[in-house]
Design an enzyme around this catalytic site. Structure first.
Site, PDB file in Angstrom:
ATOM      1  N   ALA A   1       5.550 -16.724  23.361  1.00 42.75           N
ATOM      2  CA  ALA A   1       4.689 -17.263  22.295  1.00 42.75           C
ATOM      3  C   ALA A   1       3.401 -16.457  22.242  1.00 42.75           C
ATOM      4  O   ALA A   1       2.931 -15.970  23.272  1.00 42.75           O
ATOM      5  CB  ALA A   1       4.379 -18.728  22.561  1.00 42.75           C
TER       6      ALA A   1
ATOM      7  N   GLY B   1       4.914  10.400  10.927  1.00 43.24           N
ATOM      8  CA  GLY B   1       4.426  10.355  12.299  1.00 43.24           C
ATOM      9  C   GLY B   1       5.559  10.110  13.287  1.00 43.24           C
ATOM     10  O   GLY B   1       5.628  10.727  14.349  1.00 43.24           O
TER      11      GLY B   1
ATOM     12  N   SER C   1       4.005   7.729   5.303  1.00 45.48           N
ATOM     13  CA  SER C   1       3.151   8.446   6.235  1.00 45.48           C
ATOM     14  C   SER C   1       3.499   8.088   7.689  1.00 45.48           C
ATOM     15  O   SER C   1       3.592   8.967   8.557  1.00 45.48           O
ATOM     16  CB  SER C   1       1.684   8.105   5.938  1.00 45.48           C
ATOM     17  OG  SER C   1       0.857   8.620   6.939  1.00 45.48           O
TER      18      SER C   1
ATOM     19  N   ASP D   1       0.327 -13.991  13.119  1.00 49.76           N
ATOM     20  CA  ASP D   1      -0.832 -14.554  12.420  1.00 49.76           C
ATOM     21  C   ASP D   1      -1.692 -13.388  11.917  1.00 49.76           C
ATOM     22  O   ASP D   1      -2.344 -12.697  12.710  1.00 49.76           O
ATOM     23  CB  ASP D   1      -1.624 -15.428  13.402  1.00 49.76           C
ATOM     24  CG  ASP D   1      -2.774 -16.163  12.719  1.00 49.76           C
ATOM     25  OD1 ASP D   1      -3.245 -15.678  11.668  1.00 49.76           O
ATOM     26  OD2 ASP D   1      -3.203 -17.202  13.240  1.00 49.76           O
TER      27      ASP D   1
ATOM     28  N   HIS E   1      -1.685  10.760  -2.253  1.00 46.29           N
ATOM     29  CA  HIS E   1      -1.973   9.516  -2.971  1.00 46.29           C
ATOM     30  C   HIS E   1      -1.775   9.670  -4.456  1.00 46.29           C
ATOM     31  O   HIS E   1      -1.266   8.788  -5.131  1.00 46.29           O
ATOM     32  CB  HIS E   1      -3.397   9.047  -2.668  1.00 46.29           C
ATOM     33  CG  HIS E   1      -3.433   8.140  -1.476  1.00 46.29           C
ATOM     34  ND1 HIS E   1      -3.139   6.807  -1.567  1.00 46.29           N
ATOM     35  CD2 HIS E   1      -3.707   8.400  -0.191  1.00 46.29           C
ATOM     36  CE1 HIS E   1      -3.232   6.268  -0.376  1.00 46.29           C
ATOM     37  NE2 HIS E   1      -3.576   7.211   0.477  1.00 46.29           N
TER      38      HIS E   1
ATOM     39  N   LYS F   1     -10.021 -14.189  16.308  1.00 46.77           N
ATOM     40  CA  LYS F   1     -10.201 -13.858  14.881  1.00 46.77           C
ATOM     41  C   LYS F   1     -11.632 -13.524  14.490  1.00 46.77           C
ATOM     42  O   LYS F   1     -12.023 -13.739  13.347  1.00 46.77           O
ATOM     43  CB  LYS F   1      -9.651 -15.001  13.999  1.00 46.77           C
ATOM     44  CG  LYS F   1      -8.192 -15.327  14.278  1.00 46.77           C
ATOM     45  CD  LYS F   1      -7.677 -16.522  13.515  1.00 46.77           C
ATOM     46  CE  LYS F   1      -6.223 -16.787  13.864  1.00 46.77           C
ATOM     47  NZ  LYS F   1      -5.694 -18.005  13.277  1.00 46.77           N
TER      48      LYS F   1
ATOM     49  N   GLU G   1       0.832  -1.196   0.000  1.00 40.65           N
ATOM     50  CA  GLU G   1       0.000   0.000   0.000  1.00 40.65           C
ATOM     51  C   GLU G   1       0.872   1.253   0.000  1.00 40.65           C
ATOM     52  O   GLU G   1       1.452   1.622   1.036  1.00 40.65           O
ATOM     53  CB  GLU G   1      -0.890  -0.025   1.254  1.00 40.65           C
ATOM     54  CG  GLU G   1      -1.932   1.038   1.233  1.00 40.65           C
ATOM     55  CD  GLU G   1      -3.176   0.626   1.994  1.00 40.65           C
ATOM     56  OE1 GLU G   1      -3.096  -0.269   2.844  1.00 40.65           O
ATOM     57  OE2 GLU G   1      -4.217   1.239   1.742  1.00 40.65           O
TER      58      GLU G   1
HETATM   59  P1  ADP Z   1       1.820 -20.830  20.119  1.00 40.26           P
HETATM   60  O1  ADP Z   1       1.452 -21.325  21.477  1.00 40.26           O
HETATM   61  O2  ADP Z   1       1.951 -19.357  20.012  1.00 40.26           O
HETATM   62  O3  ADP Z   1       0.932 -21.403  19.043  1.00 40.26           O
HETATM   63  P2  ADP Z   1       3.989 -22.694  19.737  1.00 40.26           P
HETATM   64  O4  ADP Z   1       3.272 -23.737  20.510  1.00 40.26           O
HETATM   65  O5  ADP Z   1       4.354 -22.965  18.342  1.00 40.26           O
HETATM   66  O6  ADP Z   1       3.290 -21.274  19.791  1.00 40.26           O
HETATM   67  O7  ADP Z   1       5.335 -22.246  20.491  1.00 40.26           O
HETATM   68  C1  ADP Z   1       5.496 -22.262  21.810  1.00 40.26           C
HETATM   69  C2  ADP Z   1       6.581 -23.303  22.088  1.00 40.26           C
HETATM   70  O8  ADP Z   1       7.811 -22.652  22.300  1.00 40.26           O
HETATM   71  C3  ADP Z   1       6.256 -24.095  23.332  1.00 40.26           C
HETATM   72  O9  ADP Z   1       6.553 -25.437  23.080  1.00 40.26           O
HETATM   73  C4  ADP Z   1       7.217 -23.543  24.371  1.00 40.26           C
HETATM   74  O10 ADP Z   1       7.594 -24.506  25.308  1.00 40.26           O
HETATM   75  C5  ADP Z   1       8.399 -23.078  23.523  1.00 40.26           C
HETATM   76  N1  ADP Z   1       9.128 -21.940  24.117  1.00 40.26           N
HETATM   77  C6  ADP Z   1      10.455 -21.845  24.261  1.00 40.26           C
HETATM   78  N2  ADP Z   1      10.801 -20.670  24.840  1.00 40.26           N
HETATM   79  C7  ADP Z   1       9.648 -19.992  25.054  1.00 40.26           C
HETATM   80  C8  ADP Z   1       9.337 -18.725  25.607  1.00 40.26           C
HETATM   81  N3  ADP Z   1      10.272 -17.883  26.061  1.00 40.26           N
HETATM   82  N4  ADP Z   1       8.048 -18.378  25.667  1.00 40.26           N
HETATM   83  C9  ADP Z   1       7.084 -19.182  25.211  1.00 40.26           C
HETATM   84  N5  ADP Z   1       7.310 -20.380  24.673  1.00 40.26           N
HETATM   85  C10 ADP Z   1       8.585 -20.809  24.594  1.00 40.26           C
END
Ligand code: ADP
Length: 509
Positions: free
Chosen positions: A276, A191, A187, A389, A488, A313, A181
């Site tokens: 995560a 900011g 822009s 995601d 634009h 979502k 875009e």
């Molecule tokens: P989500 O839960 O976002 O779908 P995943 O299950 O793919 O992600 O990734 C989380 C994985 O990463 C878990 O298996 C977790 O034990 C591992 N992991 C390693 N270090 C960390 C961290 N600092 N924080 C969260 N998860 C972690």
């Protein structure tokens, strides 16, 4: 030797080379490339190229014999066959197209993708995929396999721009934005410049908890009510917490919110998830907690681990009110002279527009969490760049932008964004892909934080909210000053295939 060069060598057989040469002949019959002995003359017409094709192909029977030879592994057998021969076996039903990577093995992943493209292409009405401009070479498919995507035929590159840098809590960050875009990065950069001139952005993390809300049926509303009372009691909470937290060292149950509709009970589990984003993590924990609950309530039926009470979502007031993922507020003061010189507007005009558009306008429209100009634009561009995601932009983009005069005479601008649902991670999901990791590296927040699990993901949320603040400030200023359409017209007109009469697209839609 570089990884890319190694991949080339390991995945390139003599037969592949022959086929590459044939592809070139088919595409450019006028070029005089060497022909195989079966050709009648040196000049190669498409018809003669077809003859060449069959020259290299063994019969289905021969290929099957090679493929099904039991003294070798499947991947060894496949490396003895040309791409065309594998395609013939797949079209004959001997090889499942979805299982190509598994059959080929880890050192032939690109070949699996190339062959799938050909199979899909030749079965399609357009037949374009095989020779299309969708890239597939030199990509690390080992990170994709079993984690990010199935039936892979390549990858879609998106331009990556960098806005800023932006000073966030005293540290300067380049703002990575993957977008098609025009004007969005420019822009946002404007900011950033205005915010930096006032000393940068300060952020507050006011909440951190991913949620899952299963739907559980009971035979009657009375029984559902008893289960609700048990979950709300200290005893019930403790039993569920213990089971939930046994599944991950990062998952710490923060709250359980219950609601009933008829005989169906909804429980909204909220948990920290370290670095995560946490949907997998919380799903595992919730499943375990429900197993513990089932022992106490054998009559309950778990209809779905996600009963939409999460809410993932989909637009939902519960997310706006309770928060989901990281809840962040960012704030800055922009000096009045910067509002004039950089943003080309006035504090008064900005505040008036913000109230009439972002607050009253959105209220008139019955909006939930849409009290902003274009938070989704900035957030989604950073989501794409950092491997988040993108479907979670629905709730992650919820944002209220506030502006008011500040300073002794109200000559400066106090501006903030409040974003209760920024759902991000620096481990798992799309963050395992090398380019996305490169972007996280640039920000210094790739992977798990070594000392304080969760801090990398929280920093990413703070950066996103700060960039949204920059985007809001710039767009509101442009609207207040009336230059949006002009900008634009100058920057967002595609030179390639936009008809001269096409109207210019406005990035806030
Ligand atoms: P989500 O839960 O976002 O779908 P995943 O299950 O793919 O992600 O990734 C989380 C994985 O990463 C878990 O298996 C977790 O034990 C591992 N992991 C390693 N270090 C960390 C961290 N600092 N924080 C969260 N998860 C972690």
């Amino acid at each position: 030797m570089s990884t890319i060069a190694q991949q080339h060598i390991s995945s390139f057989s003599v037969r592949d080379l022959e086929l590459k040469l044939k592809q070139v002949r088919l595409a450019h019959p006028e070029q005089s490339l060497p022909s195989p002995p079966s050709s009648d003359s040196g000049s190669s017409s498409p018809r003669e190229s077809q003859t060449e094709e069959s020259y290299f192909l063994r019969s289905l029977k021969e290929c099957l014999a090679i493929y099904e030879e039991t003294s070798r592994s499947r991947s060894e057998s496949l490396s003895l066959l040309s791409d065309e021969e594998v395609i013939m076996l797949a079209n004959n039903g001997n090889i499942a197209t979805y299982a190509l990577e598994k059959l080929f093995g880890m050192d032939q992943l690109e070949r699996a993708v190339r062959i799938r493209r050909a199979i899909i292409s030749r079965a399609s009405s357009t037949g374009t995929l095989e020779s299309s401009s969708i890239p597939y070479e030199n990509y690390d498919y080992s990170r994709v396999l079993g984690a990010c995507c199935e039936n892979v035929v390549g990858y879609i590159p998106i331009p990556l721009g960098v806005a800023g840098p932006l000073t966030v809590d005293g540290t300067q960050y380049p703002i990575p934005m993957a977008t098609a875009e025009g004007t969005l990065v420019a822009s946002t950069s404007r900011g950033c410049k205005a915010l930096n001139a006032g000393g940068g952005v300060t952020t507050v993390l006011v909440g951190d908890g991913m949620t899952r809300g299963p739907a559980i049926d009971f035979p009657s509303a009375i029984q559902a009510g008893k289960a609700k009372a048990w979950i709300d009691s200290d005893d019930g909470h403790e039993i569920l917490r213990e089971a939930f937290e046994s599944t991950s060292r990062f998952a710490k149950l923060k709250s359980l919110k219950t609601a009933i509709a008829g005989r169906t009970l909804y429980v909204r589990f909220a948990t920290t998830t370290g670095d995560a984003m946490g949907m997998n993590m919380i799903s595992k924990g919730t499943e375990k907690a429900l197993e513990a609950m089932q022992k106490r309530f054998p009559e309950m039926v778990v209809l779905a681990l996600s009963g939409n009470y999460c809410t993932d979502k989909k637009p939902a007031a519960i997310n706006w009110i309770e928060g989901r993922g990281k809840s962040v507020v960012t704030e800055a003061v922009v000096p009045g002279h910067v509002v004039k010189t950089v943003l080309k507007t006035t504090v008064k005009d900005l505040c008036n527009l913000n109230v009439k558009k972002n607050l009253i306008g959105s209220a008139m429209a019955g909006s939930i969490g849409g009290f902003n100009a274009h938070a989704a634009n900035i957030l989604t561009a950073i989501f794409l760049a950092t491997g988040q995601d993108p479907a979670q932009n629905v709730e992650s983009s919820m944002c209220m932008t506030l502006m008011e005069p500040t300073g002794p005479n109200g000559e400066d601008l106090l501006v903030s964004v409040t974003m209760p649902c920024i759902e991000v991670g620096t481990v798992g999901g799309g963050t395992v892909l090398a380019p996305q990791q490169g972007v996280l590296d640039m920000l210094g927040i790739r992977g798990a934080h070594p000392q304080q699990p969760g801090q990398n993901a929280q920093t990413l949320a703070r950066i996103i909210a700060s960039a949204v603040l920059a985007g809001e400030l710039s767009l509101l200023s442009a609207l207040a000053a009336g230059h949006l359409i002009k900008a634009h017209m100058a920057h967002n007109r595609s030179q390639v295939n936009t008809p001269a009469t096409a109207p210019s697209i406005i990035y806030e839609s």
